[in-house]
Write an enzyme that holds these catalytic residues in place. Structure first.
Site, mmCIF file in Angstrom:
data_model
loop_
_atom_site.group_PDB
_atom_site.id
_atom_site.type_symbol
_atom_site.label_atom_id
_atom_site.label_comp_id
_atom_site.label_asym_id
_atom_site.label_seq_id
_atom_site.Cartn_x
_atom_site.Cartn_y
_atom_site.Cartn_z
ATOM 1 N N ASP A 187 71.375 60.720 -12.703
ATOM 2 C CA ASP A 187 71.464 59.254 -12.611
ATOM 3 C C ASP A 187 72.785 58.745 -13.148
ATOM 4 O O ASP A 187 73.526 59.448 -13.824
ATOM 5 C CB ASP A 187 70.256 58.543 -13.250
ATOM 6 C CG ASP A 187 70.318 58.370 -14.769
ATOM 7 O OD1 ASP A 187 71.414 58.385 -15.366
ATOM 8 O OD2 ASP A 187 69.237 58.193 -15.362
ATOM 9 N N ARG B 285 75.541 53.078 -21.809
ATOM 10 C CA ARG B 285 75.133 52.142 -22.859
ATOM 11 C C ARG B 285 75.095 52.781 -24.234
ATOM 12 O O ARG B 285 74.793 52.127 -25.222
ATOM 13 C CB ARG B 285 73.740 51.582 -22.533
ATOM 14 C CG ARG B 285 73.736 50.790 -21.254
ATOM 15 C CD ARG B 285 72.371 50.738 -20.629
ATOM 16 N NE ARG B 285 71.470 49.777 -21.226
ATOM 17 C CZ ARG B 285 71.470 48.483 -20.964
ATOM 18 N NH1 ARG B 285 72.357 47.981 -20.140
ATOM 19 N NH2 ARG B 285 70.587 47.683 -21.521
ATOM 20 N N ARG C 169 74.768 52.819 -6.569
ATOM 21 C CA ARG C 169 74.663 51.452 -6.044
ATOM 22 C C ARG C 169 74.521 51.438 -4.530
ATOM 23 O O ARG C 169 74.379 50.370 -3.927
ATOM 24 C CB ARG C 169 75.900 50.620 -6.434
ATOM 25 C CG ARG C 169 76.183 50.568 -7.922
ATOM 26 C CD ARG C 169 75.159 49.732 -8.690
ATOM 27 N NE ARG C 169 75.498 49.685 -10.106
ATOM 28 C CZ ARG C 169 75.044 50.553 -11.015
ATOM 29 N NH1 ARG C 169 74.205 51.527 -10.667
ATOM 30 N NH2 ARG C 169 75.401 50.445 -12.283
ATOM 31 N N ARG D 297 76.615 47.643 -27.981
ATOM 32 C CA ARG D 297 76.619 46.796 -26.780
ATOM 33 C C ARG D 297 77.083 45.405 -27.184
ATOM 34 O O ARG D 297 76.310 44.581 -27.672
ATOM 35 C CB ARG D 297 75.240 46.797 -26.152
ATOM 36 C CG ARG D 297 74.789 48.239 -25.859
ATOM 37 C CD ARG D 297 73.389 48.318 -25.347
ATOM 38 N NE ARG D 297 72.913 49.716 -25.378
ATOM 39 C CZ ARG D 297 71.688 50.076 -25.094
ATOM 40 N NH1 ARG D 297 70.785 49.183 -24.753
ATOM 41 N NH2 ARG D 297 71.337 51.354 -25.143
ATOM 42 N N TYR E 138 72.304 42.047 -20.948
ATOM 43 C CA TYR E 138 71.535 43.215 -21.415
ATOM 44 C C TYR E 138 71.360 44.199 -20.256
ATOM 45 O O TYR E 138 71.518 45.410 -20.415
ATOM 46 C CB TYR E 138 70.160 42.767 -21.968
ATOM 47 C CG TYR E 138 69.209 43.929 -22.100
ATOM 48 C CD1 TYR E 138 69.409 44.900 -23.087
ATOM 49 C CD2 TYR E 138 68.160 44.109 -21.205
ATOM 50 C CE1 TYR E 138 68.577 46.006 -23.171
ATOM 51 C CE2 TYR E 138 67.328 45.206 -21.288
ATOM 52 C CZ TYR E 138 67.544 46.155 -22.272
ATOM 53 O OH TYR E 138 66.735 47.254 -22.340
ATOM 54 N N SER F 227 59.379 53.131 -19.340
ATOM 55 C CA SER F 227 60.027 53.180 -20.663
ATOM 56 C C SER F 227 59.009 52.960 -21.780
ATOM 57 O O SER F 227 58.069 52.170 -21.643
ATOM 58 C CB SER F 227 61.092 52.079 -20.738
ATOM 59 O OG SER F 227 61.532 51.908 -22.067
ATOM 60 N N THR G 208 64.063 61.083 -23.955
ATOM 61 C CA THR G 208 65.456 60.622 -23.952
ATOM 62 C C THR G 208 66.140 61.096 -25.226
ATOM 63 O O THR G 208 65.676 60.791 -26.331
ATOM 64 C CB THR G 208 65.495 59.089 -23.824
ATOM 65 O OG1 THR G 208 64.851 58.751 -22.592
ATOM 66 C CG2 THR G 208 66.915 58.560 -23.811
ATOM 67 N N HIS H 212 72.958 57.358 -19.828
ATOM 68 C CA HIS H 212 72.163 56.211 -20.244
ATOM 69 C C HIS H 212 72.850 54.914 -19.785
ATOM 70 O O HIS H 212 72.987 53.946 -20.536
ATOM 71 C CB HIS H 212 71.977 56.188 -21.760
ATOM 72 C CG HIS H 212 70.726 55.475 -22.203
ATOM 73 N ND1 HIS H 212 69.725 56.103 -22.869
ATOM 74 C CD2 HIS H 212 70.318 54.190 -22.070
ATOM 75 C CE1 HIS H 212 68.761 55.236 -23.148
ATOM 76 N NE2 HIS H 212 69.105 54.057 -22.662
ATOM 77 N N TYR I 244 60.516 57.475 -26.448
ATOM 78 C CA TYR I 244 61.382 57.249 -27.606
ATOM 79 C C TYR I 244 60.476 57.377 -28.817
ATOM 80 O O TYR I 244 59.299 56.995 -28.739
ATOM 81 C CB TYR I 244 61.914 55.818 -27.632
ATOM 82 C CG TYR I 244 63.039 55.445 -26.731
ATOM 83 C CD1 TYR I 244 64.187 56.224 -26.632
ATOM 84 C CD2 TYR I 244 62.981 54.243 -26.014
ATOM 85 C CE1 TYR I 244 65.243 55.824 -25.825
ATOM 86 C CE2 TYR I 244 64.036 53.839 -25.214
ATOM 87 C CZ TYR I 244 65.159 54.637 -25.115
ATOM 88 O OH TYR I 244 66.194 54.236 -24.329
HETATM 89 C C1 FMN Z 1 68.716 47.485 -18.826
HETATM 90 C C2 FMN Z 1 68.539 48.962 -18.990
HETATM 91 C C3 FMN Z 1 67.514 49.432 -19.785
HETATM 92 C C4 FMN Z 1 67.325 50.814 -19.922
HETATM 93 N N1 FMN Z 1 66.282 51.260 -20.688
HETATM 94 C C5 FMN Z 1 66.086 52.594 -20.807
HETATM 95 C C6 FMN Z 1 64.988 53.075 -21.562
HETATM 96 O O1 FMN Z 1 64.182 52.320 -22.087
HETATM 97 N N2 FMN Z 1 64.860 54.425 -21.675
HETATM 98 C C7 FMN Z 1 65.727 55.304 -21.086
HETATM 99 O O2 FMN Z 1 65.568 56.502 -21.216
HETATM 100 N N3 FMN Z 1 66.753 54.854 -20.342
HETATM 101 C C8 FMN Z 1 66.950 53.537 -20.182
HETATM 102 N N4 FMN Z 1 67.992 53.088 -19.422
HETATM 103 C C9 FMN Z 1 68.807 54.046 -18.658
HETATM 104 C C10 FMN Z 1 68.234 54.237 -17.256
HETATM 105 O O3 FMN Z 1 66.983 54.871 -17.292
HETATM 106 C C11 FMN Z 1 69.171 55.079 -16.357
HETATM 107 O O4 FMN Z 1 69.495 56.267 -17.043
HETATM 108 C C12 FMN Z 1 70.437 54.310 -16.019
HETATM 109 O O5 FMN Z 1 70.165 52.949 -15.800
HETATM 110 C C13 FMN Z 1 71.124 54.879 -14.787
HETATM 111 O O6 FMN Z 1 72.357 54.244 -14.597
HETATM 112 P P1 FMN Z 1 72.594 53.038 -13.571
HETATM 113 O O7 FMN Z 1 71.953 51.824 -14.161
HETATM 114 O O8 FMN Z 1 74.067 52.922 -13.509
HETATM 115 O O9 FMN Z 1 71.979 53.443 -12.267
HETATM 116 C C14 FMN Z 1 68.199 51.711 -19.263
HETATM 117 C C15 FMN Z 1 69.233 51.224 -18.464
HETATM 118 C C16 FMN Z 1 69.401 49.872 -18.314
HETATM 119 C C17 FMN Z 1 70.509 49.370 -17.412
#
Ligand code: FMN
Length: 391
Positions: free
Chosen positions: A313, A285, A317, A169, A29, A111, A160, A282, A134
């Protein structure tokens, strides 16, 4: 467990430790993305197509990493982005992330799909805390959430916009995420051996009360939204530009549109009164086959960079990745998995190690570049390989 060097030298090491501690369902996840994960791969790869142009024999005594974004002065150019279900990764989850952001003089974005009440998360940090919205649970739940966020002192909203439905996914489907988050105990049976193979995580999860409802999505008349998998939570969470007018009536602080990938949507965000945008896929994802977000950053900066704060974003890394996005012109960046791998590996200590690594990397990179502060970076410090940009 020691997280010091040489055991943990970079973020990949934290990812390795997270993979060892977490059951497959939770690790995938966190680590996974949509469809063939093409966007995720490109998000990381596109940083390799940005090359540094260093200036040597330049004195860089103390590198200042401070930035001002959304009216807030931060000590470092990265904020901790919203990661839904953080409490599943570690019982301290969002509390640990908020506390770490506060210690490092930066902001945390919580979040909507978080496991800890927003008031407790806010109380962990004296730094600015933002709420990511959300519409899960519907408008009435969102109204209550926004009123609570305002009362608790959240500084602004990140809305978002890239989740009209959950992305496909496939790792979550294979790992039985829906069954594991659901209420039918028999449906969970095929996945139990893998949970039992990760006793440290399992003991912490059981000690934390296991799967819980979402404390920040309270539906009037029926209480907190029951725990469900992310695909189900996002099924009815679509936000449209008309919703933005309604959100603006409820929220007078800064609003940031998260998930902007085109100059048109960036201009639309300006027209709708946003103070900022996050250029983001995102984490790859949602829609697969969109470009790594760094590729669209130059065009979006040209379109709106002088009018609102453009935050970046995706795929960060290393500290050098932060420096590349800042040299292009981002006002600040969000870390996603970059800190979440640390959180999943070891809670507070893991996030602390991740942030230490980022900070040391950025200072070293600036010195090697011959640039004495993050605010002095500009595009003259980088070159883009031909074909890098997507407009
Ligand atoms: C496990 C996971 C959960 C996430 N949950 C949210 C979320 O609840 N709301 C949201 O706007 N973005 C969410 N994101 C996106 C992150 O806020 C961010 O945009 C993203 O992780 C940046 O990319 P990176 O993981 O490659 O650094 C999530 C990302 C991951 C990996």
């Amino acid at each position: 467990m020691s997280l010091a060097s040489p055991r943990v030298v970079n973020i990949k090491d934290l990812r390795r430790l997270a993979r060892a501690r977490l059951p497959d369902a939770v690790f995938d996840y966190l680590d996974g993305a949509a469809d063939d994960e093409l966007t995720l791969k490109d998000s990381v790869k596109c940083f390799q197509e940005v090359l540094f142009k260093p200036r040597f024999a330049v004195a860089t005594p103390a590198c200042d990493l401070g930035v001002t974004v959304l009216g807030e002065k931060l000590s470092v150019p990265y904020m901790l982005g919203p990661i839904g279900y953080s409490r599943l990764m570690h019982p301290r989850g969002e509390l640990a992330a908020s506390a770490a952001a506060g210690r490092h003089g930066t902001a945390y974005i919580l979040s909507t799909l978080s496991g800890h009440p927003m008031e407790d998360v806010k109380a962990q940090s004296k730094g600015p805390t933002f709420f990511q919205l959300y519409l899960a649970g519907g408008r009435k739940a969102a109204e209550g959430g926004l009123a609570r966020a305002k009362a608790a002192g959240f500084k602004g909203l990140f809305v978002t916009i890239d989740t009209p439905v959950g992305g496909n996914r496939e790792r979550d489907a294979r790992n039985g995420m829906k069954a594991l988050m659901g209420t039918n105990p028999f449906a969970k049976i095929p996945y139990l051996p893998n949970l039992l193979a990760h006793p440290r995580w399992l003991a912490a999860f059981i000690g934390d009360g296991m799967v819980r409802p979402f404390p920040n999505v309270v539906i009037p008349g029926s209480g907190p939204l029951a725990a469900i998998d992310v695909a189900s939570a996002l099924e009815s969470a679509q936000v449209s530009w008309t919703d933005l007018k309604w959100i603006r009536e409820l929220w007078d602080g800064p609003i940031v549109m998260k998930g902007v990938m085109t100059a048109d949507d960036a201009k639309r965000s300006v027209d709708h009164g946003a103070q900022g945008i996050v250029v983001s896929t995102h984490a790859g994802r949602q829609l697969d086959s969109v470009a790594g977000s760094l590729r669209v950053l130059p065009g979006i900066l040209e379109a709106v960079g002088s009018q609102i704060d453009v935050i970046f974003d995706g795929g960060i890394r290393r500290g050098a990745d932060v420096v590349k996005a800042m040299a292009m012109g981002a006002k600040a960046v969000l870390l996603g998995r970059g800190y979440a791998y640390g959180m999943a590996a070891a809670g507070d200590a893991g996030i602390e190690r991740a942030l230490e690594i980022f900070e040391a990397d950025i200072v070293r990179t600036l010195k090697l570049l011959g640039c004495s502060s993050i605010s002095q970076l500009d595009p003259s410090y980088i070159a883009l390989r031909p074909g890098f940009r997507v407009d």
